[in-house]
Design an enzyme around this catalytic site. Structure first.
Site: not given
Length: 281
Positions: A138, A220
């Protein structure tokens, strides 16, 4: 300039592109109109906040691009923690050239130092747990190598640099493939000689992933209690990584679950620029 800093990016081309963006076709018209062509400029770059420094070699390249004869003295090494008011760099050279390069140089140091500083705060927050902080992909387009350099200066380790240097099976891969085990088996059968990491967001996905041959699990968006359960179930068979919505106020509890790694997108996505200035004198 360290090899880690320059690896994987053409810094010369980057510097040229950034300067073209800033100078346009007419150059720095203000400096040209107000400063004699042979005027000298002696200055100090200093931090106005307590920061972890990153990007000083990048600033040097900008100054050298417009004044090859510039004298630059880097006073601290990248990765160093400094207090507010610390001088980072001294330089002396042609005034027009250095003032024309000033904004590009400062933008780079402020951005990379901001990332390194936020990264260091996250690293400090998990100190003593044995957990390792990872960055993510990111990053701003075109700046990944530089931003990941900055996370290293802050004490993190790099995760994947590109899509071709690691297999990471995410939820959309799993959905299209038809399940965790199916996706993992296909990845292993591809024979790419790369470790296969798979993202799981439920406890019941762990055993199928491991049975299919996963080399690493990305846990996650699991809370600390679920992470404890997941880590106990994995029982050290493969490394584990916690990811998803990790914040500075939650990372300690996540790390204490026993995961091997925790990855944080915020350190590159949300780091504010450091307050660093260049002043005459």
């Amino acid at each position: 300039m360290t090899e880690a800093f320059v690896s994987g990016v053409d810094l010369g081309a980057f510097v040229r592109q950034v300067l073209v963006e800033d100078l346009g076709e007419g150059g720095d018209v203000t400096s040209a109109a107000t400063i004699p062509a042979d005027a000298r400029f002696d200055a100090v770059m200093a931090s106005r906040d307590a920061v972890t420094v990153a990007g000083l070699p990048m600033a040097t390249l900008f100054f050298q691009a417009l004044d090859p004869e510039v004298f630059v003295e880097q006073l601290v090494a990248d990765g160093t923690r400094v207090s507010a008011g610390t001088a980072l760099m001294r330089l002396s050279g042609n005034a027009r050239a250095l003032l024309s390069a000033e904004r590009s140089a400062l933008n780079s140091v402020q951005h990379l130092t901001g990332i390194a500083t936020m990264t260091r705060a996250y690293v400090d927050a998990i100190a003593g747990t044995g957990c390792i902080l990872l960055d993510t992909r990111k990053t701003l387009p075109g700046l990944r190598v530089l931003e990941k350099y900055a996370t290293r200066m802050g004490g993190a380790e790099n995760h994947r640099m590109r899509l071709d240097d690691g297999l990471l099976i995410k939820d959309n891969h799993i959905a299209v493939a038809g399940g965790v085990a199916t996706a993992v088996r296909a990845a292993k059968a591809a024979g790419l000689a790369l470790p296969v990491q798979v993202e799981v967001d439920r406890i019941d996905q762990i055993e199928p992933a491991l049975a299919a041959g996963a080399d690493r699990l990305l846990l996650d968006n699991m809370g600390p209690d679920t992470l404890l359960e997941a880590v106990a179930l994995v029982a050290g068979r493969v490394p584990t990584e916690a990811s998803g919505g990790v914040r500075l106020d939650t990372i300690r509890a996540i790390a204490e679950s026993g995961v091997t790694y925790v990855s944080v997108g915020r350190i590159t996505q949300s780091a504010p620029a450091a307050d660093i200035g260049l002043d005459y004198g």
